[in-house]
Design an enzyme around this catalytic site. Structure first.
Site, PDB file in Angstrom:
ATOM      1  N   GLU A 196       0.813  -1.229   0.000  1.00 50.67           N
ATOM      2  CA  GLU A 196       0.000   0.000   0.000  1.00 50.67           C
ATOM      3  C   GLU A 196       0.845   1.278   0.000  1.00 50.67           C
ATOM      4  O   GLU A 196       0.582   2.219   0.753  1.00 50.67           O
ATOM      5  CB  GLU A 196      -1.016  -0.044   1.155  1.00 50.67           C
ATOM      6  CG  GLU A 196      -1.994  -1.201   0.942  1.00 50.67           C
ATOM      7  CD  GLU A 196      -3.054  -1.372   2.043  1.00 50.67           C
ATOM      8  OE1 GLU A 196      -3.050  -0.612   3.016  1.00 50.67           O
ATOM      9  OE2 GLU A 196      -3.887  -2.293   1.884  1.00 50.67           O
ATOM     10  N   GLU A 314      -4.913  -8.451  -1.793  1.00 49.30           N
ATOM     11  CA  GLU A 314      -5.514  -8.369  -0.459  1.00 49.30           C
ATOM     12  C   GLU A 314      -6.890  -7.749  -0.605  1.00 49.30           C
ATOM     13  O   GLU A 314      -7.034  -6.703  -1.228  1.00 49.30           O
ATOM     14  CB  GLU A 314      -4.637  -7.498   0.455  1.00 49.30           C
ATOM     15  CG  GLU A 314      -5.140  -7.432   1.888  1.00 49.30           C
ATOM     16  CD  GLU A 314      -4.344  -6.447   2.757  1.00 49.30           C
ATOM     17  OE1 GLU A 314      -3.102  -6.507   2.767  1.00 49.30           O
ATOM     18  OE2 GLU A 314      -4.986  -5.606   3.409  1.00 49.30           O
TER      19      GLU A 314
END
Ligand SMILES: *[C@@H]1O[C@H](CO)[C@@H](O)[C@H](O)[C@H]1NC(C)=O
Ligand SMILES: *[C@@H]1O[C@H](CO)[C@@H](O)[C@H](O)[C@H]1NC(C)=O
Ligand SMILES: *[C@@H]1O[C@H](CO)[C@@H](O)[C@H](O)[C@H]1NC(C)=O
Ligand SMILES: *[C@@H]1O[C@H](CO)[C@@H](O)[C@H](O)[C@H]1NC(C)=O
Ligand SMILES: *[C@@H]1O[C@H](CO)[C@@H](O)[C@H](O)[C@H]1NC(C)=O
Ligand SMILES: CC(=O)N[C@H]1CO[C@H](CO)[C@@H](O)[C@@H]1O
Length: 551
Positions: A196, A314
């Protein structure tokens, strides 16, 4: 010759449905060509780093489920992984870019994460001991897991502006860690870089230019360390939220053949505390919105990195550890299975569910994996509710994704794949409607081109408005009756927040000797009517469906 033909069948009788609507839907499936192809092992689940004192909304739902502290010897953990006979596991998550590896070159002491003001995500750096890494690998090899490991992409970097990290990536710790892994002969399917940090990042971001250059560097390191090995792990990146420009640039800068799988994360239900989570999950328009992300990513890859393909690295539905009494209950499966279907449709090769264990969104119940035998005895009966969805998908849905047409949108959602490991096709039907029973006609669109559909109708006296049902059967090899297999999943007692799944009317629970129960279909004559109840999910296997592309 196995020439295809349609059979038209009447519904002479079926269970009387009271006070609910009955709608007819026709679904046509094209078995002549695949529209996408997924990996043999599409289903994946994550293990995260969060320690027990990670809390959101005054709840701390992680327990001891961290990569660094979960009980790896818990028998249910092994059984859950083994049940897939090759479950993909991705190790990663928010704290990944603060993990140090306890190999020789590490100059700092190897200490666990602790809460720290000003630390990324409120935590200090943490560390993975090599004996723990050994134990993890023993679990993986014993259970046949296919492992993706997410590396720390901030090592050696510093913050240059608020939320933006720069400076050179220090690859030494990762390199020595990979070298250790190679020297031990541990099988790692793929190394992922960073978590991220794409676009504007979640807590930190890194520019696509730097990131792209790091990947060239990392590929080189991996190639070198594995040069005498038969294993050639793939390189996976960037494990972040999709941002068109950032992703395009990453692929351009890193260049041909560097990144094998482009990973992105999805939390399209919003925050875990949102009181509207259930409403969103049951709203077909809401569910469909995320298709834009899939579509844009697919286009970005085609245009800038056709050597790569997409993974969902994810995806937990609701962020901040998931929604309590939502992400861990039946209703969440509407979201989950719909996403598996949609991701496949957009040629996503692998889909990693956040999490296998941990948070409110674990496929396994976090608390029952706590190594406390007394507690465990009391609560162990139904911890596999959500895992079973993943299992059914994994066992039934093959690699080839087929085009499906339906006249029942938007409440009835349908996805079709070639069946896994056998002939025919499997249809996934998700009925979001709370009041409509669907009676489904399944047609082969190839067949429709080949033959003129017969057309017979007869009123049925039991249900007003019911006209006819068409069931397509496929090529008939003999005069044996043809059947289909049905797996109907509903919530126990109609309670959408139940943690128990009901398969064909039977609540699923662990067997007496604590094994995962068999997931058995009912077999029905292919000419009998196909019912889909409100708020239910069904896998329907048509072993005789004539689908040349699946052969
Ligand atoms: C990898 O580890 C081995 C010992 O297992 C060592 O001899 C070798 O120098 C290391 N290679 C690198 C590139 O660090
Ligand atoms: C997808 O691409 C379109 C066209 O460039 C853009 O308008 C839209 O914002 C993008 N959406 C996402 C989620 O990336
Ligand atoms: C785990 O199971 C227990 C007992 O069934 C339940 O009370 C608890 O809410 C579950 N935890 C999660 C995160 O689903
Ligand atoms: C169906 O859902 C709507 C909207 O959420 C609700 O108002 C209605 O009462 C529900 N009907 C049944 C039969 O549950
Ligand atoms: C089948 O019947 C419907 C009306 O019930 C009609 O509209 C349609 O054209 C017929 N199809 C064929 C192939 O005859
Ligand atoms: C929550 C939900 O999806 N409700 C829908 C149920 O299905 C009917 C149509 O059959 C819709 O009108 C509802 O909005």
């Amino acid at each position: 010759m196995g020439f295809s033909f349609s059979l038209l069948l009447f519904l002479a009788s079926f269970p009387v449905i009271l006070a609910q609507e009955v709608a007819h839907a026709t679904i046509s499936i094209d078995g002549t060509a695949t529209v996408a192809v997924i990996d043999d092992n599409f289903v994946c689940a994550t293990l995260d780093w969060w320690p027990h004192d990670k809390c959101n909304y005054n709840q701390c739902p992680w327990g001891y489920s961290s990569v660094t502290n979960m009980d790896l010897s818990h028998p249910l953990l092994s059984k859950a992984i083994q049940a897939f006979r090759n479950l993909r596991i991705r190790i990663g998550g928010s704290l990944q870019d603060q993990v140090l590896y306890d190999v020789e070159s590490l100059k700092a002491p190897c200490q666990p994460f602790r809460k720290m003001k000003g630390g990324l995500f409120g935590f200090s750096k943490g560390c993975l001991h090599m004996n723990r890494w050994d134990e993890l690998n023993h679990l993986f090899s014993r259970t046949g897991a296919i492992v993706t490991f997410g590396l720390n992409a901030l090592y050696g970097r510093h913050q240059i502006r608020k939320g933006v990290w720069g400076g050179a990536w220090d690859s030494s710790n990762a390199r020595d860690f990979i070298n250790y892994t190679v020297s031990k002969g541990y099988k790692i399917d793929s190394w992922e870089y960073g978590n991220e940090l794409s676009g504007s990042g979640v807590s930190a971001s890194v520019s696509a230019e730097l990131y792209g250059k790091d990947l060239i560097n990392l590929k080189d390191i991996v190639n070198n360390l594995y040069k005498n090995s038969d294993l050639k792990p793939a390189l996976v990146a960037p494990g972040g939220f999709f941002d068109k420009q950032w992703y395009a640039k990453l692929l351009k800068v890193s260049g041909s053949g560097i990144v094998n799988y482009v990973t992105h994360h999805i939390y399209n239900l919003g925050a875990g505390m949102d009181p509207n989570l259930v409403k969103k999950i049951l709203d077909p328009h809401y569910l469909s919105k995320v298709s834009e992300t899939f579509s844009n990513l697919s286009q970005t890859i085609q245009q800038n990195g056709p050597w790569a393909s997409a993974w969902v690295g994810e995806s937990g539905g609701a962020y901040n550890s998931g929604g309590r009494h939502v992400s861990d209950t039946f209703v969440n499966s509407f979201w989950y299975l719909d996403q598996l279907g949609m991701a496949s449709r957009y040629n996503t090769k692998v889909y990693c569910r956040q999490t296998l264990v941990g948070g409110n969104y674990g496929l396994l119940n976090t608390t029952t994996l706590v190594p406390n035998p007394d507690y465990y005895r009391q609560v162990h009966k139904t911890p596999f509710t959500l895992l079973e969805y993943a299992l059914l998908w994994h066992r039934l849905m093959g690699k080839g994704v087929l085009a499906v047409g339906s006249n029942a949108l938007p409440f009835l959602r349908s996805y079709a794949h070639c069946s896994k490991g056998r002939a025919g096709i499997t249809l996934l039907l998700i009925n979001l409607s709370n009041q409509t029973d669907f009676i489904i006609s399944v047609q082969n669109s190839m067949d429709m081109r080949l033959t003129v559909e017969e057309n017979i109708s007869r009123e049925n006296s039991f249900v007003r408005g019911l006209k006819r049902s068409v069931s397509w059967v496929g090529s008939r090899a003999s005069d044996e009756p043809l059947y289909r297999e049905e797996y109907h999943l509903t919530a126990k007692d109609g309670n959408l927040r139940s943690q128990t799944m009901v398969l064909n009317g039977i609540p699923l629970k662990l067997t007496e000797d604590e094994n995962i129960p068999n997931l058995d279909p009912v077999r029905l004559d292919v000419s009998s009517p196909l019912y889909i109840n409100p708020l239910s999910i069904s896998f329907i296997v048509f072993p005789n469906f004539d689908a040349p592309t699946c052969a």
